[in-house]
Design an enzyme around this catalytic site. Structure first.
Site, PDB file in Angstrom:
ATOM      1  N   ASN A  37     -27.031  21.024 -24.835  1.00 15.66           N
ATOM      2  CA  ASN A  37     -26.661  20.549 -26.174  1.00 15.66           C
ATOM      3  C   ASN A  37     -26.047  21.736 -26.913  1.00 15.66           C
ATOM      4  O   ASN A  37     -26.737  22.725 -27.186  1.00 15.66           O
ATOM      5  CB  ASN A  37     -27.907  20.025 -26.914  1.00 15.66           C
ATOM      6  CG  ASN A  37     -27.572  19.481 -28.296  1.00 15.66           C
ATOM      7  OD1 ASN A  37     -26.716  20.006 -29.023  1.00 15.66           O
ATOM      8  ND2 ASN A  37     -28.250  18.423 -28.690  1.00 15.66           N
ATOM      9  N   ARG A  82     -25.446  25.612 -17.345  1.00 15.80           N
ATOM     10  CA  ARG A  82     -24.856  24.515 -18.102  1.00 15.80           C
ATOM     11  C   ARG A  82     -25.562  24.355 -19.452  1.00 15.80           C
ATOM     12  O   ARG A  82     -26.778  24.445 -19.537  1.00 15.80           O
ATOM     13  CB  ARG A  82     -25.030  23.242 -17.293  1.00 15.80           C
ATOM     14  CG  ARG A  82     -24.529  22.007 -17.982  1.00 15.80           C
ATOM     15  CD  ARG A  82     -24.400  20.925 -16.922  1.00 15.80           C
ATOM     16  NE  ARG A  82     -24.112  19.659 -17.560  1.00 15.80           N
ATOM     17  CZ  ARG A  82     -24.630  18.526 -17.108  1.00 15.80           C
ATOM     18  NH1 ARG A  82     -25.441  18.526 -16.073  1.00 15.80           N
ATOM     19  NH2 ARG A  82     -24.306  17.408 -17.700  1.00 15.80           N
ATOM     20  N   GLU A  99     -34.685  33.175 -24.889  1.00 21.31           N
ATOM     21  CA  GLU A  99     -35.026  34.581 -25.062  1.00 21.31           C
ATOM     22  C   GLU A  99     -33.877  35.535 -24.815  1.00 21.31           C
ATOM     23  O   GLU A  99     -33.901  36.679 -25.281  1.00 21.31           O
ATOM     24  CB  GLU A  99     -36.215  34.931 -24.148  1.00 21.31           C
ATOM     25  CG  GLU A  99     -37.497  34.303 -24.655  1.00 21.31           C
ATOM     26  CD  GLU A  99     -38.584  34.243 -23.602  1.00 21.31           C
ATOM     27  OE1 GLU A  99     -39.422  35.137 -23.583  1.00 21.31           O
ATOM     28  OE2 GLU A  99     -38.598  33.279 -22.809  1.00 21.31           O
TER      29      GLU A  99
END
Lengths: 184, 767
Positions: free
Chosen positions: B660, B657, B734
């Protein structure tokens, strides 16, 4: 290899009692008087001639918004406006700017209201860690004031002296384009 | 203590802010220059430190002459191994889920193990005086022959054994190759690279009697506190580490290096605060790098394109004073289904500084080699590179056979390919042109483990209506301040403006290193639980209070939204948080969530680079937890200049999920750009005669600049991963760096027909 005896416990408190600290040594006697107007405030300083404009702002005036990223004019983090023009302050000696007017990131917002470029950087996420940001914003403000950069390609080329290792370049470009359109 | 009552299922508003395009809450501080980084705290009477470094790569310090430097005005102290205090070893000590970057302690003897080793510190009234004094110190060395050529070191030098963990194999590799219709065997190399965050590492140290405060640019305040305390022989509670803003890290601020100890010792010596900011040049030998790798990959596939054998041998390096293993093969063993696998790592000791994780340690170097090799095999087999990957999709973890917690890689391929226009690709190299430019399209898979580490958080609901939530975590530009504020605001149904999230202080509830893309997945659930626990305390107070409209209701009947607690079925019966607190005359109510004991479920970041600690997969006992993605890249190459321009990148990512959209997208853009730098320009060179670092500034170490940046599009296939945490989020910092270099390299092959297997691909390699 530096592996002290693991059975022993060394305490810095025993080895370095504070009472033995050296007395403050005198500063240099080779200073000169330097007058700068920074963000509309006059400052009179006694500086060694070798002190850069960047270190003057950060270490002598407490204006740490201007950042040191490389100290060699290679990254642009220290960009300020001197008499309205973009300057990398790390490659510039304070003494060379006697009486000149300098604008740093702290001088952009007026009456607590952000400069449009500052707002646009927030809106377009034109930064991540924030360390190159003051330099990017000063460079962008200078760029627009110079009337340069009509196309995306020109903005990108002329903003290429400001490195952002986080890679917020797309947001930076969007922010500059937006402000340019509004102010055009 | 937290009941089911306040869990997400009961909430209608939990998604009100989380996941949205919220501007960074620390944005204003950053655009006005008010954000205070570690070298910027205004302390009374501050003195300045400057590091003295070795100018040889191996040898013994015979003499240090500081007499000239000592006579300079303003010089307060010069510390070298001749007068420094003895320190306590950090070796093999676990500091709350992690280890020091190296076993090296500064100024303990006269031995030099690498170029640029910290061998002293000057403290002076001003930075200029300290720098001048450092330049006047004369050092005589008995120089020894350094070991720095990787090939030679693998033959002659000591080895570091990373243990069986990095040498897995299964099936019959030779048998698999014999079954293959097509095979390739190629060697891929990656150079030594440096993180180069824009803020150089900096420490400001200040003593108050026997208590030490350290402002340090670190990705790990708790570990830094533990290691400083241990090194100096102080109780941990006497050391406080503060890191409110970190000017980028990418791994080089994740572990512990010598400069915080040197600043602390220097401050003690002069009994004044000392500011030590490393120079850009010093960053090339003070806080780690990505080590060189030589990766030999052998692949075989049958007539249908199914992999029959994967062999991935990595030769790499560590220093003589620290044990780092760049685990390039870790992704190889999990990325594709293959019955015969052989992964090996050989690590030689060289006279370089100690390597350290750099944005995707192992994942980034390893995916480069594997994904470039797969492209070669796909071409040889005459199969579209994306199709080839789908054919070899791993439906379960190939080594452990565990099911994936949540894997939607095929959807990533398809959505990114559609957005990119991959179906229009002419597979013949050099077949696509625009004007003079050769155009190449390449793709590669990205992956990164989903880590979650034990984390504590505290929530305080104040009588003035504000909420303060805190945890000793970090924001490296990753968005932690913002997403944790969103989660706290959503949990309590409050506007963002009423919530403040505090981080970067070892006095706050414990959090782990901000490495391994773990912060969002680790801290979010703690923040939410702490807010729920604080709110529940308010509910209990109200129920027990006969002046409350909620008096004598059951906790299960009550919920919260918009700063009110109220009866679910009759929302008009209820009251604000402030009303409860004010009636009880309380300034606040608070709750702290401790790091839950999850046993081996939550892995230490150190586990991947240290032997024998725990297994090295992100994941739980039941599931293998990984993020996935697909990069599609277009390059344009003017054949007269051979300069590669990445003109377009489309990526799709399966990272759980999204907390932001804005900050997540920025992370993907940034990670992608980081990998483009790796593919085309980044390389730190050592002098072939002395082993000294000869690339050590940003004019010679090229990183991507504004003019290099392509058009970019990022797609998130959003499937929450509730096996990793209750918010369904996996880390994102990453993954975009993994795979992107291979996608660029594969696009260059498609444009030119040339296979360059040594990074970076500078114009000379395309001649």
């Amino acid at each position: 290899m530096s592996t002290p005896d693991s059975n022993r416990h060394f305490s810095i408190l025993d080895q370095m009692p504070i009472a033995e600290a050296p007395n403050a040594s005198l500063g240099s006697d080779r200073t000169i008087a330097v007058k700068l107007k920074v963000n509309e405030t006059e400052h009179e300083l006694q500086l060694e001639p070798c002190v850069t404009l960047l270190d003057t702002l950060r270490e002598y005036l407490g204006l740490t918004g201007t950042k040191k990223g490389c100290d060699h004019g290679q990254c642009g983090a220290c960009t300020v406006l001197v008499e309205g023009e973009r300057v990398v302050s790390c490659l510039s000696l304070a003494a060379a700017h006697q009486g000149e007017e300098i604008t740093t990131i702290e001088g952009l917002a007026k009456d607590n209201k952000l400069h449009p470029m500052q707002s646009a950087f927030i809106k377009h996420d034109g930064f991540q860690c924030g360390y190159c940001t003051p330099g990017q914003i000063m460079s962008a403000v200078g760029l627009i004031a110079e009337g340069q950069a009509q196309t995306d390609g020109e903005i990108k080329e002329l903003m290429s002296g400001n490195i952002c290792r986080c890679g917020a370049y797309l947001g930076i470009l969007s922010a500059i384009k937006e402000v340019k359109e509004v102010t055009a | 203590m937290v009941t089911e009552m306040t869990s997400t299922q009961d909430r209608t508003n939990i998604q009100a802010k989380t996941g949205k395009n919220i501007d960074r809450v620390d944005g204003r501080l950053k655009v006005t220059g008010e954000a205070c980084y570690s070298a910027e705290f205004p302390l009374e009477g501050i003195a300045h430190g400057y590091i003295i470094q070795s100018t040889i790569a191996k040898g013994t310090i015979e003499a240090i002459d500081t007499s000239q430097a000592e006579q300079l005005p303003g010089v307060l102290a010069i510390l070298t191994h001749q007068n420094a205090p003895k320190l306590n070893s950090l070796k093999s000590k676990n500091f709350g889920g992690g280890y020091p970057g190296e076993n090296f302690l500064p100024l303990q003897d006269n031995q030099v193990h690498f170029d640029g080793q910290h061998i002293g510190i000057v403290v002076a009234e001003t930075y200029e005086q300290a720098r001048l004094a450092a330049s006047l110190i004369e050092i005589n060395y008995d120089e020894a022959e350094p070991m720095f050529d990787l090939e030679q070191a693998l033959e002659q030098s000591e080895r570091y054994d990373p243990g069986e963990r990095l040498q897995p194999s299964w099936g019959d590799i030779e048998g698999g190759l014999q079954q293959a219709a097509v095979t390739i065997e190629e060697t891929y190399t990656t150079p030594l690279e440096h993180h180069n965050p824009m803020e150089t590492s900096a420490t400001t140290a200040e003593w108050h009697d026997d208590e030490l405060t350290v402002y340090d640019s670190t990705q790990w305040v708790m570990g830094t506190r533990g290691m400083i305390a241990r090194g100096l022989g102080l109780p941990e509670e006497k050391v406080r580490v503060i890191s409110h803003f970190v000017g980028g890290g990418f791994g080089c601020k994740g572990f512990f290096w010598t400069h915080p100890l040197l600043a602390a010792i220097a401050a003690r010596k002069v009994n004044r605060p000392v500011r030590l900011m490393l120079t850009r040049q010093q960053m090339f030998s003070s806080c780690g790098h990505r080590p060189r790798t030589v990766q030999k990959i052998t692949l075989g596939a049958d007539n249908e394109g199914k992999l029959t054998a994967i062999r991935h041998h990595t030769d790499t390096e560590t220093s003589f004073v620290g044990d780092h293993a760049e685990p390039c093969g870790n992704i190889t063993k999990m990325l594709y289904a293959c019955p015969n696998m052989e992964i090996k790592h050989q690590i030689a000791r060289t006279n370089t500084g100690t390597p350290t994780p750099m944005r995707g340690p192992g994942e980034t170097s390893g995916t480069y080699a594997l994904e470039a090799a797969l492209d070669e095999l796909a071409v040889k087999a005459g199969i579209d590179p994306m199709e080839f990957r789908i054919i070899n999709h791993a439906d379960r973890h190939p080594q452990s056979d565990k099911p994936w917690s949540s894997k939607h890689l095929i959807e990533c391929y398809q959505r990114a390919a559609d957005a990119f226009g991959w179906q229009n690709r002419d597979p013949r190299p050099g077949s696509m042109r625009e004007g003079d430019d050769l155009i190449g399209w390449g793709m590669a898979t990205a992956t990164y483990p989903g880590y979650r580490f034990p984390t504590a958080a505290k929530a305080q609901i104040l009588a003035n209506g504000k909420v303060i939530v805190s945890s000793a975590t970090h924001d490296l530009g990753t968005g932690t301040y913002t997403i944790m504020t969103q989660i706290a605001a959503d949990t309590l149904g409050l506007p963002i403006e009423r919530v403040k999230f505090e981080l970067g202080d070892s006095k706050l509830p414990i959090a782990s290193v901000s490495g391994g893309s773990s912060t969002a997945a680790s801290v979010s659930p703690a923040v939410r639980s702490a807010c729920e626990a604080a709110c529940f305390k308010l509910i209990e107070m109200a129920i027990a209070d006969n002046e409350s409209p909620l008096h004598d209701y059951q906790a299960e009947e009550i919920t919260t939204e918009a700063g009110r607690i109220f009866v679910k079925e009759s929302p008009e019966i209820g009251e604000t948080y402030e009303a409860v607190l004010q009636r009880h005359n309380l300034p606040l109510v608070e709750a702290e969530i401790s790091p839950q004991d999850k046993g081996s479920r939550y892995k230490s970041i150190a586990a991947r680079t240290k032997p024998g600690i725990v297994e090295d997969e992100g994941g739980s006992d039941e599931f293998a937890i990984h993020s996935f993605g697909a990069h599609f890249v277009e390059v344009r190459i003017n054949p007269r200049r051979n300069q590669v321009k990445v003109s377009r990148v489309v990526g799709a990512f399966d990272v759980g999920r999204i907390l932001n959209q804005k900050t997540a997208r920025s992370q993907i853009y940034g990670g992608t750009i980081f990998g483009i730098g790796m593919a085309l320009m980044e390389e730190t060179l050592l002098d072939p005669h002395s082993g000294r670092v000869i690339i050590h500034n940003l004019a010679d170490y090229h990183v991507p600049i504004q003019a290099d940046i392509p058009e970019m599009e990022t797609i998130f296939v959003e499937y929450p991963d509730y096996h990793l945490n209750p918010l369904g989020a996996r880390g994102i910092g990453e993954i975009a760096t993994a795979g992107i270099a291979a996608a660029v390299v594969n696009a260059i092959y498609h444009a030119t027909g040339k296979r360059v297997r040594d990074l970076p691909i500078t114009p000379d390699k395309l001649l």
